[in-house]
Design a protein around this motif. Structure first.
Motif, PDB file in Angstrom:
ATOM      1  N   SER A  68      49.727  49.827  39.415  1.00  0.00           N
ATOM      2  CA  SER A  68      50.307  48.854  40.176  1.00  0.00           C
ATOM      3  C   SER A  68      51.835  48.485  39.906  1.00  0.00           C
ATOM      4  O   SER A  68      52.752  48.264  40.633  1.00  0.00           O
ATOM      5  CB  SER A  68      49.741  47.520  40.496  1.00  0.00           C
ATOM      6  N   CYS A  93      40.584  43.350  35.940  1.00  0.00           N
ATOM      7  CA  CYS A  93      41.180  44.109  36.849  1.00  0.00           C
ATOM      8  C   CYS A  93      40.383  45.287  37.073  1.00  0.00           C
ATOM      9  O   CYS A  93      39.838  46.092  36.071  1.00  0.00           O
ATOM     10  CB  CYS A  93      42.545  44.544  36.394  1.00  0.00           C
ATOM     11  N   ARG A  94      40.184  46.044  38.633  1.00  0.00           N
ATOM     12  CA  ARG A  94      39.610  47.070  38.807  1.00  0.00           C
ATOM     13  C   ARG A  94      40.730  48.286  39.059  1.00  0.00           C
ATOM     14  O   ARG A  94      40.215  49.351  39.656  1.00  0.00           O
ATOM     15  CB  ARG A  94      38.677  47.092  39.962  1.00  0.00           C
ATOM     16  N   MET A  95      41.804  48.012  38.815  1.00  0.00           N
ATOM     17  CA  MET A  95      42.871  49.031  39.112  1.00  0.00           C
ATOM     18  C   MET A  95      42.777  49.514  40.491  1.00  0.00           C
ATOM     19  O   MET A  95      42.706  50.893  40.964  1.00  0.00           O
ATOM     20  CB  MET A  95      42.723  50.487  38.043  1.00  0.00           C
ATOM     21  N   CYS A  96      42.914  48.493  41.506  1.00  0.00           N
ATOM     22  CA  CYS A  96      42.787  48.964  43.011  1.00  0.00           C
ATOM     23  C   CYS A  96      44.043  49.913  43.329  1.00  0.00           C
ATOM     24  O   CYS A  96      44.075  50.331  44.429  1.00  0.00           O
ATOM     25  CB  CYS A  96      42.628  47.862  43.807  1.00  0.00           C
ATOM     26  N   GLY A  97      45.129  49.475  42.661  1.00  0.00           N
ATOM     27  CA  GLY A  97      46.404  50.273  42.867  1.00  0.00           C
ATOM     28  C   GLY A  97      47.462  49.521  43.599  1.00  0.00           C
ATOM     29  O   GLY A  97      48.577  49.821  43.592  1.00  0.00           O
ATOM     30  N   LYS A  98      47.169  48.314  43.858  1.00  0.00           N
ATOM     31  CA  LYS A  98      47.980  47.460  44.831  1.00  0.00           C
ATOM     32  C   LYS A  98      47.586  46.012  44.497  1.00  0.00           C
ATOM     33  O   LYS A  98      46.592  45.535  45.041  1.00  0.00           O
ATOM     34  CB  LYS A  98      47.525  47.732  46.390  1.00  0.00           C
ATOM     35  N   CYS A  99      48.188  45.716  43.689  1.00  0.00           N
ATOM     36  CA  CYS A  99      47.958  44.161  42.894  1.00  0.00           C
ATOM     37  C   CYS A  99      47.874  43.087  44.033  1.00  0.00           C
ATOM     38  O   CYS A  99      49.278  42.815  44.523  1.00  0.00           O
ATOM     39  CB  CYS A  99      48.527  43.914  41.581  1.00  0.00           C
ATOM     40  N   ALA A 100      47.240  42.246  44.018  1.00  0.00           N
ATOM     41  CA  ALA A 100      47.301  40.835  44.970  1.00  0.00           C
ATOM     42  C   ALA A 100      47.495  39.710  44.092  1.00  0.00           C
ATOM     43  O   ALA A 100      47.280  38.512  44.797  1.00  0.00           O
ATOM     44  CB  ALA A 100      46.317  41.034  46.000  1.00  0.00           C
ATOM     45  N   LEU A 101      47.229  39.796  42.775  1.00  0.00           N
ATOM     46  CA  LEU A 101      47.244  38.730  42.258  1.00  0.00           C
ATOM     47  C   LEU A 101      48.230  37.422  42.400  1.00  0.00           C
ATOM     48  O   LEU A 101      47.951  36.391  42.220  1.00  0.00           O
ATOM     49  CB  LEU A 101      47.383  38.950  40.571  1.00  0.00           C
ATOM     50  N   ARG A 121      39.095  41.358  50.622  1.00  0.00           N
ATOM     51  CA  ARG A 121      40.648  41.335  50.239  1.00  0.00           C
ATOM     52  C   ARG A 121      41.206  39.918  51.002  1.00  0.00           C
ATOM     53  O   ARG A 121      42.272  39.484  50.668  1.00  0.00           O
ATOM     54  CB  ARG A 121      41.389  42.340  50.521  1.00  0.00           C
ATOM     55  N   CYS A 170      41.436  37.939  40.806  1.00  0.00           N
ATOM     56  CA  CYS A 170      41.447  39.121  41.481  1.00  0.00           C
ATOM     57  C   CYS A 170      40.296  39.492  42.506  1.00  0.00           C
ATOM     58  O   CYS A 170      39.100  39.198  42.179  1.00  0.00           O
ATOM     59  CB  CYS A 170      41.215  40.339  40.326  1.00  0.00           C
ATOM     60  N   PRO A 171      40.526  39.902  43.630  1.00  0.00           N
ATOM     61  CA  PRO A 171      39.674  39.908  44.793  1.00  0.00           C
ATOM     62  C   PRO A 171      38.893  41.050  44.716  1.00  0.00           C
ATOM     63  O   PRO A 171      37.707  41.082  45.159  1.00  0.00           O
ATOM     64  CB  PRO A 171      40.722  39.897  46.048  1.00  0.00           C
ATOM     65  N   MET A 172      39.140  41.934  43.797  1.00  0.00           N
ATOM     66  CA  MET A 172      38.340  43.256  43.654  1.00  0.00           C
ATOM     67  C   MET A 172      36.965  42.942  42.908  1.00  0.00           C
ATOM     68  O   MET A 172      36.110  43.624  42.734  1.00  0.00           O
ATOM     69  CB  MET A 172      39.016  44.424  43.220  1.00  0.00           C
ATOM     70  N   LYS A 188      45.447  43.945  31.762  1.00  0.00           N
ATOM     71  CA  LYS A 188      44.746  43.363  33.196  1.00  0.00           C
ATOM     72  C   LYS A 188      43.369  43.313  33.107  1.00  0.00           C
ATOM     73  O   LYS A 188      42.591  42.538  33.720  1.00  0.00           O
ATOM     74  CB  LYS A 188      45.502  43.870  34.378  1.00  0.00           C
TER      75      LYS A 188
HETATM   76  S1  SF4 Z   1      44.199  43.099  42.685  1.00  0.00           S
HETATM   77 FE1  SF4 Z   1      45.320  43.540  41.036  1.00  0.00          FE
HETATM   78  S2  SF4 Z   1      44.024  42.617  39.281  1.00  0.00           S
HETATM   79 FE2  SF4 Z   1      42.768  43.118  41.130  1.00  0.00          FE
HETATM   80  S3  SF4 Z   1      41.918  45.460  40.859  1.00  0.00           S
HETATM   81 FE3  SF4 Z   1      44.134  45.158  42.202  1.00  0.00          FE
HETATM   82  S4  SF4 Z   1      45.502  45.679  40.668  1.00  0.00           S
HETATM   83 FE4  SF4 Z   1      43.707  44.986  39.483  1.00  0.00          FE
END
Ligand code: SF4
Length: 156
Positions: free
Chosen positions: A138, A59-67, A83, A74-76, A53
């Protein structure tokens, strides 16, 4: 990689279809994951997820993917980490207020989402990032959440 990220948005529908096939496979692997131990699996899965990813979506590995709800954008990658965007600063050319060379991730999100089968998902309100989840997988969370939901349904 910005160019690959743009490619992912352009091909959001194909990636959505790919993920729709991938997620049920992951969910079916729950008994195996449980036997091996989610704690033990976290590191290798996280490394694989970050590599794939990271390349495809930055991907910034936010832990809760929104893709799935953001057109594969990726909103991050928003410098303001919004978000639920966009903010009010999008330039007339659709670029970011903070990084003028970059197209607003939310302009991309709209473009990508309108090509997807679930084009209405972008209207979902995204919950704020939980900093405790940052850096975690995620993919494994999707499996755990699914089984937690099933277990609570069975208990009712
Ligand atoms: S939203 Fe998905 S792609 Fe973006 S940082 Fe989070 S896990 Fe990664």
């Amino acid at each position: 990689m910005y160019k690959v990220r743009q490619w992912s948005v352009t091909h959001s529908r194909k990636l959505e279809a790919l993920y729709r096939n991938f997620e049920p496979v992951l969910i079916r692997l729950h008994p195996l994951f449980k036997t091996l131990g989610y704690g033990r699996l976290e590191k290798p899965v996280r490394v694989a997820e970050k590599a794939i990813k990271g390349l495809m979506f930055d991907c910034r590995m936010c832990g809760k993917c929104a893709l799935g709800a953001t057109g594969m954008s990726c909103p991050m990658n928003c410098p303001k980490s919004i978000r639920n965007g966009p903010c009010g600063g999008v330039r007339l050319n659709g670029h970011c207020e903070v990084k003028p060379d970059m197209r607003c991730v939310w302009v991309d999100a709209w473009r990508g989402s309108q090509q997807m089968r679930d084009s209405q998902a972008i209207h979902q309100v995204q919950i704020p990032v939980n900093n405790l989840l940052r850096g975690s997988s995620s993919w494994l969370r999707v499996v755990r959440d699914d089984h937690t939901a099933r277990d609570s349904e069975t208990a009712q």
